[in-house]
Design an enzyme around this catalytic site. Structure first.
Site, mmCIF file in Angstrom:
data_model
loop_
_atom_site.group_PDB
_atom_site.id
_atom_site.type_symbol
_atom_site.label_atom_id
_atom_site.label_comp_id
_atom_site.label_asym_id
_atom_site.label_seq_id
_atom_site.Cartn_x
_atom_site.Cartn_y
_atom_site.Cartn_z
ATOM 1 N N ALA A 45 -23.410 -22.783 19.372
ATOM 2 C CA ALA A 45 -23.510 -22.242 18.353
ATOM 3 C C ALA A 45 -22.890 -23.079 17.360
ATOM 4 O O ALA A 45 -21.718 -23.324 16.757
ATOM 5 C CB ALA A 45 -22.682 -21.019 18.346
ATOM 6 N N GLY A 48 -15.200 -22.723 11.780
ATOM 7 C CA GLY A 48 -15.824 -22.638 13.296
ATOM 8 C C GLY A 48 -16.310 -21.268 13.360
ATOM 9 O O GLY A 48 -16.837 -20.597 12.543
ATOM 10 N N ASN A 49 -16.681 -20.825 14.699
ATOM 11 C CA ASN A 49 -17.254 -19.435 15.030
ATOM 12 C C ASN A 49 -16.471 -19.090 16.448
ATOM 13 O O ASN A 49 -15.906 -19.813 16.934
ATOM 14 C CB ASN A 49 -18.692 -19.471 15.121
ATOM 15 C CG ASN A 49 -19.205 -20.810 16.209
ATOM 16 O OD1 ASN A 49 -19.070 -20.451 17.203
ATOM 17 N ND2 ASN A 49 -19.728 -21.699 15.791
ATOM 18 N N TYR A 50 -17.095 -17.870 16.878
ATOM 19 C CA TYR A 50 -16.306 -17.132 17.992
ATOM 20 C C TYR A 50 -16.885 -17.710 19.383
ATOM 21 O O TYR A 50 -16.594 -17.185 20.439
ATOM 22 C CB TYR A 50 -16.489 -15.522 17.883
ATOM 23 C CG TYR A 50 -15.643 -15.151 16.800
ATOM 24 C CD1 TYR A 50 -14.347 -15.188 16.925
ATOM 25 C CD2 TYR A 50 -16.377 -14.338 15.844
ATOM 26 C CE1 TYR A 50 -13.500 -14.563 15.696
ATOM 27 C CE2 TYR A 50 -15.635 -13.761 14.860
ATOM 28 C CZ TYR A 50 -14.158 -13.796 14.735
ATOM 29 O OH TYR A 50 -13.418 -13.372 13.885
ATOM 30 N N SER A 51 -17.888 -18.664 19.370
ATOM 31 C CA SER A 51 -18.506 -19.039 20.681
ATOM 32 C C SER A 51 -17.417 -19.513 21.525
ATOM 33 O O SER A 51 -16.600 -20.173 21.100
ATOM 34 C CB SER A 51 -19.489 -20.049 20.261
ATOM 35 O OG SER A 51 -20.022 -20.694 21.636
#
Ligand code: CTP
Length: 402
Positions: free
Chosen positions: A278, A210-213
């Site tokens: 993102a 995943g990512n930090y969005s």
């Protein structure tokens, strides 16, 4: 013309000489078709009598938390929800300070803190008080909260000094509010799609890439479009934020492929799409169907495959008249990368935010952006709350719509 027909307006009045002009402002609101509830501070009553104001508004004036003779409670929460706009005119230095810092010791400030509607603040005070860094800092805080400051005019003041601090004339305050409501429906009849949040790419049943969005920027854009009258489809990856406006239809997705399918499905019936998500560029080629266990001798290898580029897919589908907006979050060579993405994805404009600016980018409530359009024009904005950044972006989108 009844420009404010059916609008609910809270008129907040503070203790200043300019309070005598509030009666006139109230009359203008009523004539424009608005329903007005006056909330006055205790010192406001020293300057203008509630009898005048209740006669003009046709409603009892609210000042205290309780009505003295009946003991009934005046709910600032209900009032805050009832209002389509709150206009504080005149706003004194003291009330502006309380609003900026959440000092809720009277009905006007508690109502302000509960109000969901846009707030307009028309300061009125002596020139030195207005120019004082404390007042200016508090006004700046109100701007950052998204409130609209109606700058005072220059002229002769109650102190007989001449300078900036005189409350804007009631006709001009009316005009600011009218313009706001006229503009506020400038996306009526339009359909907008927004993608927001991160995507999760499954590794096994319990893990993902995943990512930090946080989704905050995309949700702020969706709210802004809905508030301005658009029907919004929000294709959202997993986030903690919730959509509030009833005109937002949320399609929850998890992976980039799911987001792509939902976006491709929704885009043909939309006038514009804003790609805030993102999106993970890679997915796991063969996600494990069972949890990957620790007791293997050799390290597990995760093979990746390319995800679809959703923005570029929509760029290739784009019809005449449809608008496509992308974001670029860059750490280096920012401008060149943004322009390259604008062209490659056939975007109409791209919103560049830099990870190098403190307070901008992922997870924060603020952002600092530059908008570059496909005619090579670029506009740079200051650091501001994401709701205000959303307003700037949608202003540019609206300008470009036929
Ligand atoms: N985007 C998209 N689908 C993808 C990747 C990106 O729709 N698979 C969109 C984003 O929502 C954003 C824009 O394309 O509006 C740019 O995203 P970004 O991640 O900066 O671009 P990439 O093409 O992935 O380039 P890179 O990661 O190499 O910087």
């Amino acid at each position: 013309m009844k420009t404010l027909e059916g609008k609910h307006i809270i008129l907040g009045i503070c203790g200043g000489i300019a309070a005598y002009k509030s009666a006139y402002l109230l009359r203008l609101f009523i004539k424009a078709g608005a329903e007005v509830q006056v909330v006055i501070t205790p010192s406001g009553k020293e300057f203008i009598t509630p009898v005048t104001l209740s006669a003009l508004s046709g409603k009892p004036v609210i000042s205290e938390f309780f009505t003295a003779n009946t003991g009934s409670w005046n709910s600032h929460v209900d009032l805050g929800l009832w209002a389509d706009a709150m206009v504080i005119a005149p706003a004194t230095a003291s009330t502006i300070g309380k609003m900026a810092n959440g000092i809720a010791d009277n009905m006007l400030v508690t109502t302000y803190l509960s109000a969901k509607a846009p707030v307009f603040v028309a300061p009125a005070m002596d020139l030195d008080m207005f120019a004082h860094p404390s007042t200016q800092r508090n006004l700046q805080m109100l701007r950052e909260y998204g409130n609209h400051i109606i700058e005072p005019a220059s002229g002769e003041l109650a102190s007989h000094l001449v300078g900036k601090g005189r409350m804007e004339e009631p006709e001009n305050i009316l005009k600011v509010v009218e313009d706001f409501f006229a503009k506020s429906q400038d996306l009526a009849g339009r359909r907008v799609m927004v993608t927001a949040g991160p995507t999760y790419e499954k590794i096994d049943p319990v893990r993902f890439i995943g990512n930090y969005s946080s989704g905050k920027m995309g949700y702020a854009i969706a709210e802004e479009c809905a508030r301005r009258g658009a029907e919004v489809t929000l294709v959202s990856g997993p986030v903690a934020v919730k959509a509030k406006h009833p005109a937002i239809k949320v399609i929850d997705v998890e992976s980039a492929q799911e987001m792509c399918d939902a976006a491709v499905g929704a885009f043909p019936s939309c006038d514009a799409a804003i790609m805030c998500a993102a999106v993970a560029d890679y997915a796991v080629e063969n996600p494990a169907t069972r949890k990957i266990k620790r007791e293997h001798d050799e390290l597990p290898v995760i093979r990746l495959k390319k995800n679809p580029d959703i923005a570029a897919t929509l760029g290739a589908m784009k019809r005449e008249g449809q608008l496509l907006v992308g974001f670029a979050l860059e750490t280096d060579n920012e401008m060149n990368n943004a322009v390259e993405k604008l062209q490659r994805k056939r975007l109409d404009f791209i919103v560049l935010n830099s990870l190098n600016v403190p307070g901008a980018g992922f997870k924060t409530d603020t952002n600092k952006v530059t908008i570059i359009d496909n005619h090579g024009q670029s506009r740079e904005y200051g650091l501001k709350d994401k709701t205000l950044v959303a307003r700037d972006i949608i202003d540019v989108l609206r300008e470009m719509m036929l």
